[in-house]
Design a protein around this motif. Structure first.
Motif, PDB file in Angstrom:
ATOM      1  N   ASP A  34      18.501  53.259  81.480  1.00 40.72           N
ATOM      2  CA  ASP A  34      18.808  53.523  82.888  1.00 40.72           C
ATOM      3  C   ASP A  34      18.031  52.584  83.805  1.00 40.72           C
ATOM      4  O   ASP A  34      18.583  52.043  84.752  1.00 40.72           O
ATOM      5  N   THR A  35      16.758  52.394  83.521  1.00 48.23           N
ATOM      6  CA  THR A  35      15.932  51.522  84.354  1.00 48.23           C
ATOM      7  C   THR A  35      16.469  50.091  84.341  1.00 48.23           C
ATOM      8  O   THR A  35      16.576  49.445  85.387  1.00 48.23           O
ATOM      9  N   ALA A  36      16.803  49.597  83.160  1.00 52.03           N
ATOM     10  CA  ALA A  36      17.341  48.243  83.044  1.00 52.03           C
ATOM     11  C   ALA A  36      18.719  48.144  83.703  1.00 52.03           C
ATOM     12  O   ALA A  36      19.036  47.134  84.337  1.00 52.03           O
ATOM     13  N   ALA A  37      19.512  49.187  83.568  1.00 50.98           N
ATOM     14  CA  ALA A  37      20.838  49.189  84.192  1.00 50.98           C
ATOM     15  C   ALA A  37      20.708  49.146  85.717  1.00 50.98           C
ATOM     16  O   ALA A  37      21.458  48.434  86.389  1.00 50.98           O
ATOM     17  N   PHE A  38      19.755  49.892  86.264  1.00 51.90           N
ATOM     18  CA  PHE A  38      19.538  49.877  87.707  1.00 51.90           C
ATOM     19  C   PHE A  38      19.164  48.472  88.177  1.00 51.90           C
ATOM     20  O   PHE A  38      19.644  48.003  89.208  1.00 51.90           O
ATOM     21  N   GLY A  39      18.331  47.806  87.404  1.00 51.51           N
ATOM     22  CA  GLY A  39      17.964  46.432  87.752  1.00 51.51           C
ATOM     23  C   GLY A  39      19.159  45.494  87.729  1.00 51.51           C
ATOM     24  O   GLY A  39      19.288  44.610  88.587  1.00 51.51           O
ATOM     25  N   THR A  40      20.032  45.690  86.776  1.00 48.77           N
ATOM     26  CA  THR A  40      21.232  44.861  86.673  1.00 48.77           C
ATOM     27  C   THR A  40      22.169  45.118  87.850  1.00 48.77           C
ATOM     28  O   THR A  40      22.789  44.199  88.378  1.00 48.77           O
ATOM     29  N   LEU A  41      22.263  46.361  88.254  1.00 50.07           N
ATOM     30  CA  LEU A  41      23.169  46.737  89.338  1.00 50.07           C
ATOM     31  C   LEU A  41      22.560  46.526  90.716  1.00 50.07           C
ATOM     32  O   LEU A  41      23.228  46.746  91.734  1.00 50.07           O
ATOM     33  N   ALA A  42      21.297  46.117  90.786  1.00 47.64           N
ATOM     34  CA  ALA A  42      20.584  45.972  92.059  1.00 47.64           C
ATOM     35  C   ALA A  42      21.329  45.140  93.101  1.00 47.64           C
ATOM     36  O   ALA A  42      21.414  45.546  94.259  1.00 47.64           O
ATOM     37  N   SER A  98      19.429  60.215  87.579  1.00 44.79           N
ATOM     38  CA  SER A  98      20.159  59.004  87.209  1.00 44.79           C
ATOM     39  C   SER A  98      21.613  59.138  87.644  1.00 44.79           C
ATOM     40  O   SER A  98      22.186  58.215  88.226  1.00 44.79           O
ATOM     41  N   PHE A  99      22.202  60.292  87.359  1.00 41.91           N
ATOM     42  CA  PHE A  99      23.578  60.559  87.773  1.00 41.91           C
ATOM     43  C   PHE A  99      23.694  60.515  89.299  1.00 41.91           C
ATOM     44  O   PHE A  99      24.628  59.938  89.850  1.00 41.91           O
ATOM     45  N   ALA A 100      22.717  61.101  89.982  1.00 41.64           N
ATOM     46  CA  ALA A 100      22.749  61.167  91.442  1.00 41.64           C
ATOM     47  C   ALA A 100      22.622  59.792  92.088  1.00 41.64           C
ATOM     48  O   ALA A 100      23.040  59.617  93.236  1.00 41.64           O
ATOM     49  N   THR A 101      22.079  58.825  91.366  1.00 43.87           N
ATOM     50  CA  THR A 101      21.979  57.470  91.910  1.00 43.87           C
ATOM     51  C   THR A 101      23.362  56.959  92.306  1.00 43.87           C
ATOM     52  O   THR A 101      23.535  56.359  93.362  1.00 43.87           O
ATOM     53  N   GLY A 102      24.340  57.228  91.471  1.00 34.69           N
ATOM     54  CA  GLY A 102      25.708  56.782  91.764  1.00 34.69           C
ATOM     55  C   GLY A 102      26.377  57.541  92.882  1.00 34.69           C
ATOM     56  O   GLY A 102      27.406  57.114  93.400  1.00 34.69           O
ATOM     57  N   ILE A 157      17.620  45.832  76.541  1.00 34.17           N
ATOM     58  CA  ILE A 157      18.653  44.875  76.130  1.00 34.17           C
ATOM     59  C   ILE A 157      20.052  45.464  76.341  1.00 34.17           C
ATOM     60  O   ILE A 157      20.935  44.830  76.908  1.00 34.17           O
ATOM     61  N   VAL A 158      20.245  46.688  75.898  1.00 31.42           N
ATOM     62  CA  VAL A 158      21.568  47.309  75.940  1.00 31.42           C
ATOM     63  C   VAL A 158      21.936  47.781  77.352  1.00 31.42           C
ATOM     64  O   VAL A 158      23.098  47.682  77.757  1.00 31.42           O
ATOM     65  N   GLY A 159      20.963  48.284  78.113  1.00 27.95           N
ATOM     66  CA  GLY A 159      21.228  48.811  79.450  1.00 27.95           C
ATOM     67  C   GLY A 159      21.931  47.835  80.371  1.00 27.95           C
ATOM     68  O   GLY A 159      22.973  48.168  80.953  1.00 27.95           O
ATOM     69  N   PRO A 160      21.401  46.617  80.532  1.00 28.17           N
ATOM     70  CA  PRO A 160      22.080  45.666  81.412  1.00 28.17           C
ATOM     71  C   PRO A 160      23.476  45.287  80.930  1.00 28.17           C
ATOM     72  O   PRO A 160      24.386  45.102  81.737  1.00 28.17           O
ATOM     73  N   ALA A 163      25.741  48.406  81.669  1.00 34.67           N
ATOM     74  CA  ALA A 163      25.865  48.575  83.120  1.00 34.67           C
ATOM     75  C   ALA A 163      26.666  47.436  83.730  1.00 34.67           C
ATOM     76  O   ALA A 163      27.474  47.667  84.643  1.00 34.67           O
ATOM     77  N   GLY A 164      26.461  46.221  83.249  1.00 39.43           N
ATOM     78  CA  GLY A 164      27.212  45.088  83.774  1.00 39.43           C
ATOM     79  C   GLY A 164      28.697  45.202  83.510  1.00 39.43           C
ATOM     80  O   GLY A 164      29.518  44.933  84.392  1.00 39.43           O
ATOM     81  N   ILE A 165      29.040  45.624  82.309  1.00 39.17           N
ATOM     82  CA  ILE A 165      30.462  45.774  81.965  1.00 39.17           C
ATOM     83  C   ILE A 165      31.098  46.886  82.790  1.00 39.17           C
ATOM     84  O   ILE A 165      32.145  46.687  83.421  1.00 39.17           O
ATOM     85  N   ILE A 166      30.461  48.059  82.818  1.00 36.06           N
ATOM     86  CA  ILE A 166      31.028  49.182  83.577  1.00 36.06           C
ATOM     87  C   ILE A 166      31.032  48.870  85.069  1.00 36.06           C
ATOM     88  O   ILE A 166      32.012  49.141  85.770  1.00 36.06           O
ATOM     89  N   GLY A 167      29.926  48.283  85.555  1.00 32.19           N
ATOM     90  CA  GLY A 167      29.835  47.952  86.971  1.00 32.19           C
ATOM     91  C   GLY A 167      30.878  46.946  87.408  1.00 32.19           C
ATOM     92  O   GLY A 167      31.446  47.064  88.499  1.00 32.19           O
TER      93      GLY A 167
END
Length: 189
Positions: A34-42, A98-102, A157-160, A163-167
């Motif tokens: 989740d943390t890495a995904a948030f960074g990717t979606l920043a 994490s869910f509420a972030t969206g 590694i997996v989070g970004p 998240a990048g694909i879904i984002g």
């Protein structure tokens, strides 16, 4: 194949039960995911809330500061309360926020949910390692701790990637909401 995998886990755990290690590994993995995904979606989050780099950086720094201030109390209560319940509570809190972030509709709400998520993540190092020390023999702890620590690297590694694909397909908000599925196993610790 199954016996080879089982043997590898038995080597790490010294023949002890691997269930606690696996549960704590995946909890740590999904938190770092989740943390890495948030960074990717920043960048997309910045655009959605019309934030400059400095305002977004302020949110991140304020989040880290609040979470660090609370870290001592988590360690304190980790020695006085049932650790398994703290792990469950941390997982639920991290997953919900994490869910509420969206779903965040404003900058203040975004800041609040990221702080809430950070509070849920606080249990990973002190409480997880205390539990692992309770479950495994001293001679096996280096391998157990190393295996547990790899969860953070794998999540980073997996989070970004996910998240990048879904984002890119559905938008940053959907990527954050999809991450709640990763937290469902935490309810069964």
């Amino acid at each position: 194949m199954e016996t080879w995998v089982r043997k590898q886990f038995e080597n790490v755990s010294g023949g002890m039960v691997i269930f606690p290690l696996m549960v704590l590994f995946f909890l740590y993995f999904f938190d770092e995911f989740d943390t890495a995904a948030f960074g990717t979606l920043a960048p997309e989050i910045q655009k959605a809330f019309h934030l400059s780099d400095s305002r977004f950086g302020f949110i991140v720094i304020l989040n880290i500061s609040v979470v660090l201030l609370l870290a001592v109390s988590v360690g304190y209560y980790g020695d006085r309360l049932p650790r398994t319940k703290i792990v469950v509570a941390g997982g639920v809190v991290a997953g919900v926020f994490s869910f509420a972030t969206g779903l965040a509709g404003g900058v203040g709400i975004l800041l609040a949910v990221r702080i809430g998520n950070g509070i849920g993540l606080l249990v990973n190092d002190p409480i997880h390692r205390s539990l692992l020390s309770d479950y495994y023999k001293p001679e096996n702890r280096p391998q157990v701790f190393a295996f547990h620590a790899h969860a953070a690297r794998l999540g980073a590694i997996v989070g970004p990637l996910v998240a990048g694909i879904i984002g890119s397909m559905f938008g940053w908000g959907h990527a954050s909401r999809v991450l709640i599925v990763t937290y469902l196993p935490k309810a069964f610790v």
